[in-house]
Scaffold this motif. Sequence first.
Motif, PDB file in Angstrom:
ATOM      1  N   LEU A   1       0.820  -1.216   0.000  1.00  0.00           N
ATOM      2  CA  LEU A   1       0.000   0.000   0.000  1.00  0.00           C
ATOM      3  C   LEU A   1       0.858   1.272   0.000  1.00  0.00           C
ATOM      4  CD1 LEU A   1      -2.716   1.392   0.066  1.00  0.00           C
ATOM      5  CD2 LEU A   1      -2.716   1.148   2.554  1.00  0.00           C
ATOM      6  N   THR A   2       1.911   1.309   0.832  1.00  0.00           N
ATOM      7  CA  THR A   2       2.714   2.530   0.892  1.00  0.00           C
ATOM      8  C   THR A   2       3.398   2.792  -0.457  1.00  0.00           C
ATOM      9  OG1 THR A   2       3.124   2.068   3.227  1.00  0.00           O
ATOM     10  CG2 THR A   2       4.473   3.785   2.213  1.00  0.00           C
TER      11      THR A   2
ATOM     12  N   PHE B   1      -4.503   1.441   7.000  1.00  0.00           N
ATOM     13  CA  PHE B   1      -4.649   2.239   5.785  1.00  0.00           C
ATOM     14  C   PHE B   1      -4.242   3.700   6.025  1.00  0.00           C
ATOM     15  CE2 PHE B   1      -7.755   4.574   2.953  1.00  0.00           C
ATOM     16  CZ  PHE B   1      -7.159   4.243   1.751  1.00  0.00           C
TER      17      PHE B   1
ATOM     18  N   VAL C   1      15.027  -6.608  -4.312  1.00  0.00           N
ATOM     19  CA  VAL C   1      16.224  -5.757  -4.214  1.00  0.00           C
ATOM     20  C   VAL C   1      17.110  -6.315  -3.108  1.00  0.00           C
ATOM     21  CG1 VAL C   1      17.063  -3.462  -3.588  1.00  0.00           C
ATOM     22  CG2 VAL C   1      15.059  -3.710  -5.075  1.00  0.00           C
TER      23      VAL C   1
ATOM     24  N   ARG D   1       1.157  -6.839   2.436  1.00  0.00           N
ATOM     25  CA  ARG D   1       0.300  -7.361   3.515  1.00  0.00           C
ATOM     26  C   ARG D   1      -1.173  -7.067   3.236  1.00  0.00           C
ATOM     27  NH1 ARG D   1       3.237  -4.634   8.117  1.00  0.00           N
ATOM     28  NH2 ARG D   1       4.534  -3.775   6.454  1.00  0.00           N
TER      29      ARG D   1
ATOM     30  N   ASP E   1       4.585   1.315   7.088  1.00  0.00           N
ATOM     31  CA  ASP E   1       3.894   1.353   8.387  1.00  0.00           C
ATOM     32  C   ASP E   1       4.854   1.297   9.572  1.00  0.00           C
ATOM     33  OD1 ASP E   1       4.492  -1.334   8.112  1.00  0.00           O
ATOM     34  OD2 ASP E   1       2.461  -2.059   8.527  1.00  0.00           O
TER      35      ASP E   1
ATOM     36  N   GLU F   1       9.173  -5.205  -7.010  1.00  0.00           N
ATOM     37  CA  GLU F   1       8.486  -5.974  -5.964  1.00  0.00           C
ATOM     38  C   GLU F   1       9.026  -7.397  -5.969  1.00  0.00           C
ATOM     39  OE1 GLU F   1       6.118  -5.851  -3.397  1.00  0.00           O
ATOM     40  OE2 GLU F   1       6.508  -8.005  -3.382  1.00  0.00           O
ATOM     41  N   LYS F   2       9.319  -7.920  -4.794  1.00  0.00           N
ATOM     42  CA  LYS F   2       9.913  -9.272  -4.769  1.00  0.00           C
ATOM     43  C   LYS F   2       8.893 -10.377  -5.035  1.00  0.00           C
ATOM     44  CE  LYS F   2       9.816 -10.489   0.123  1.00  0.00           C
ATOM     45  NZ  LYS F   2      10.555 -10.852   1.289  1.00  0.00           N
TER      46      LYS F   2
ATOM     47  N   TYR G   1     -10.176  -5.422   6.611  1.00  0.00           N
ATOM     48  CA  TYR G   1     -11.054  -4.309   6.247  1.00  0.00           C
ATOM     49  C   TYR G   1     -10.366  -3.000   6.592  1.00  0.00           C
ATOM     50  CZ  TYR G   1     -12.356  -5.813  10.961  1.00  0.00           C
ATOM     51  OH  TYR G   1     -12.318  -6.260  12.250  1.00  0.00           O
TER      52      TYR G   1
HETATM   53  P1  FAD Z   1       3.896  -4.108   2.891  1.00  0.00           P
HETATM   54  O1  FAD Z   1       2.485  -4.387   2.616  1.00  0.00           O
HETATM   55  O2  FAD Z   1       4.659  -5.091   3.701  1.00  0.00           O
HETATM   56  O3  FAD Z   1       4.616  -3.878   1.485  1.00  0.00           O
HETATM   57  C1  FAD Z   1       5.999  -4.029   1.312  1.00  0.00           C
HETATM   58  C2  FAD Z   1       6.231  -4.775   0.004  1.00  0.00           C
HETATM   59  O4  FAD Z   1       7.652  -4.848  -0.200  1.00  0.00           O
HETATM   60  C3  FAD Z   1       5.720  -6.209   0.007  1.00  0.00           C
HETATM   61  O5  FAD Z   1       4.911  -6.402  -1.136  1.00  0.00           O
HETATM   62  C4  FAD Z   1       6.986  -7.075  -0.052  1.00  0.00           C
HETATM   63  O6  FAD Z   1       6.820  -8.266  -0.811  1.00  0.00           O
HETATM   64  C5  FAD Z   1       7.960  -6.127  -0.742  1.00  0.00           C
HETATM   65  N1  FAD Z   1       9.367  -6.373  -0.433  1.00  0.00           N
HETATM   66  C6  FAD Z   1       9.933  -6.714   0.758  1.00  0.00           C
HETATM   67  N2  FAD Z   1      11.276  -6.803   0.621  1.00  0.00           N
HETATM   68  C7  FAD Z   1      11.556  -6.505  -0.668  1.00  0.00           C
HETATM   69  C8  FAD Z   1      12.763  -6.407  -1.412  1.00  0.00           C
HETATM   70  N3  FAD Z   1      13.966  -6.651  -0.861  1.00  0.00           N
HETATM   71  N4  FAD Z   1      12.691  -6.073  -2.731  1.00  0.00           N
HETATM   72  C9  FAD Z   1      11.485  -5.817  -3.320  1.00  0.00           C
HETATM   73  N5  FAD Z   1      10.299  -5.893  -2.655  1.00  0.00           N
HETATM   74  C10 FAD Z   1      10.350  -6.224  -1.352  1.00  0.00           C
HETATM   75  N6  FAD Z   1      -4.458  -2.978   8.099  1.00  0.00           N
HETATM   76  C11 FAD Z   1      -5.692  -2.440   8.020  1.00  0.00           C
HETATM   77  O7  FAD Z   1      -5.831  -1.257   7.625  1.00  0.00           O
HETATM   78  N7  FAD Z   1      -6.818  -3.180   8.345  1.00  0.00           N
HETATM   79  C12 FAD Z   1      -6.720  -4.481   8.741  1.00  0.00           C
HETATM   80  O8  FAD Z   1      -7.743  -5.150   8.970  1.00  0.00           O
HETATM   81  C13 FAD Z   1      -5.426  -5.060   8.863  1.00  0.00           C
HETATM   82  N8  FAD Z   1      -5.281  -6.344   9.249  1.00  0.00           N
HETATM   83  C14 FAD Z   1      -4.067  -6.953   9.088  1.00  0.00           C
HETATM   84  C15 FAD Z   1      -3.970  -8.333   9.282  1.00  0.00           C
HETATM   85  C16 FAD Z   1      -2.766  -8.994   9.037  1.00  0.00           C
HETATM   86  C17 FAD Z   1      -2.666 -10.480   9.239  1.00  0.00           C
HETATM   87  C18 FAD Z   1      -1.645  -8.253   8.575  1.00  0.00           C
HETATM   88  C19 FAD Z   1      -0.362  -8.963   8.222  1.00  0.00           C
HETATM   89  C20 FAD Z   1      -1.726  -6.867   8.405  1.00  0.00           C
HETATM   90  C21 FAD Z   1      -2.930  -6.202   8.670  1.00  0.00           C
HETATM   91  N9  FAD Z   1      -3.056  -4.830   8.503  1.00  0.00           N
HETATM   92  C22 FAD Z   1      -4.298  -4.253   8.490  1.00  0.00           C
HETATM   93  C23 FAD Z   1      -1.870  -3.955   8.310  1.00  0.00           C
HETATM   94  C24 FAD Z   1      -1.674  -3.567   6.849  1.00  0.00           C
HETATM   95  O9  FAD Z   1      -1.815  -4.704   6.033  1.00  0.00           O
HETATM   96  C25 FAD Z   1      -0.278  -2.960   6.715  1.00  0.00           C
HETATM   97  O10 FAD Z   1      -0.132  -1.876   7.609  1.00  0.00           O
HETATM   98  C26 FAD Z   1      -0.009  -2.438   5.307  1.00  0.00           C
HETATM   99  O11 FAD Z   1      -0.425  -3.352   4.329  1.00  0.00           O
HETATM  100  C27 FAD Z   1       1.486  -2.148   5.164  1.00  0.00           C
HETATM  101  O12 FAD Z   1       1.742  -1.710   3.855  1.00  0.00           O
HETATM  102  P2  FAD Z   1       3.234  -1.357   3.405  1.00  0.00           P
HETATM  103  O13 FAD Z   1       3.168  -1.012   1.979  1.00  0.00           O
HETATM  104  O14 FAD Z   1       3.810  -0.345   4.343  1.00  0.00           O
HETATM  105  O15 FAD Z   1       4.083  -2.696   3.634  1.00  0.00           O
END
Ligand code: FAD
Length: 343
Positions: A11-12, A325, A133, A43, A318, A35-36, A63
């Motif tokens: 998402l970020t 979100f 990466v 997540r 995050d 993206e890996k 949600y």
């Molecule tokens: P991430 O989603 O972790 O994205 C990082 C991305 O980087 C991933 O796709 C990963 O594959 C990729 N990556 C990692 N290392 C590398 C690399 N070396 N090279 C290339 N790519 C790489 N949030 C809500 O709002 N509501 C909810 O109900 C909720 N429930 C949750 C339930 C669970 C079980 C989990 C795990 C999370 C939940 N969350 C919820 C939290 C929410 O999912 C996260 O806060 C959010 O998705 C984080 O987004 P992000 O982009 O910061 O990180």
Amino acid sequence: MARVLIVGAGLTGSLCAALLRRALARRPLQIAVWEKARGAGGRMSTSRSAHDPRCTADLGAQYITREPEYAQKHQSFYEELLSHGVLKPLTAKIEGMAIKEGVENFVTPQGISSIVKHYLNESGAEIFFEHPVTRICLKDGKWEVCSNTGFMDQFDVVVLTIPVPQILQLQGDVANIINRSQRQQLESVSYSSRYALGLFYEAGTQIDVPWAAQYISSNPCIRFISIDNKKRNIESPDIGPSVVVHTSVPFGIEHLEWDIEKVQPLILEHLKDIMPVLPEPASVKCQKWRYSQVTKAFLGSPGQITLNMQPFLVCGGDGFIHSNFDGCIESAMSIVATLKSSL
Ligand code: FAD
């Protein structure tokens, strides 16, 4: 033409790409996302059944919860997703959900990863899946970025949106530019761990329970169960239902280093105790969330930190604020505000 690399299609990362494109619409800018994984979401992932790709389950975030303190500040984000049909108000019954005044919940009819895909589409970025990466080095005033699959390219700006422990695993000059105090702060960021199970069923299977999802407090393994299609309000006679199970964090931590193949039957056994008449699924997927939700964010929750100015390297996600979100929106907005001044 400035070349920006966003690492991570969660998402970020996807929000950063879309907001950057909108903020610098008139400037020549090339945005790439590495993206890996094999697909977008991180997540916020939506898994497909092996026997019918229309049968899906959200194994991570369930949600979207809009807290009153963000309702106004992030109004445009909610309006955009509601108007595109990506978000819909949650109307299904969730047993055991804490009801707080002024809080609104939303579901994603096409699965939670549709939020991430929406922003990636908006960004016009070039997306490279299966590009993990591993190394970032300085070369001729640019960042030379390498993946362990042998891919290499140069960028003017790099944005890391991966979980903090994975930032600390990166090799090359990036490891040396992190100063001592930043490293200490990064090392203090912590996450919970848990497992998720997706159970996919044949079309026509009935799962007769009076709820769409339920928080469980009386089982040593399972914390949450969702009839995922019912939660998302998409019951169809042609597509089989799906069930999502989240384990508790203590179970996740205790079994963190176990093989998924050994953990899956354990969770299924506990599920049988809670739902003895659940039909046999057509297929099951087990997911280990080593970095599930942030339990301790980067000091001061700044949304992002700049690791290098020339060339620019910033990290967010995050881990720099909080896990939901609204937290990711805050992080992406502060990354883009920082980048705008440097591009
Ligand atoms: P991430 O989603 O972790 O994205 C990082 C991305 O980087 C991933 O796709 C990963 O594959 C990729 N990556 C990692 N290392 C590398 C690399 N070396 N090279 C290339 N790519 C790489 N949030 C809500 O709002 N509501 C909810 O109900 C909720 N429930 C949750 C339930 C669970 C079980 C989990 C795990 C999370 C939940 N969350 C919820 C939290 C929410 O999912 C996260 O806060 C959010 O998705 C984080 O987004 P992000 O982009 O910061 O990180």
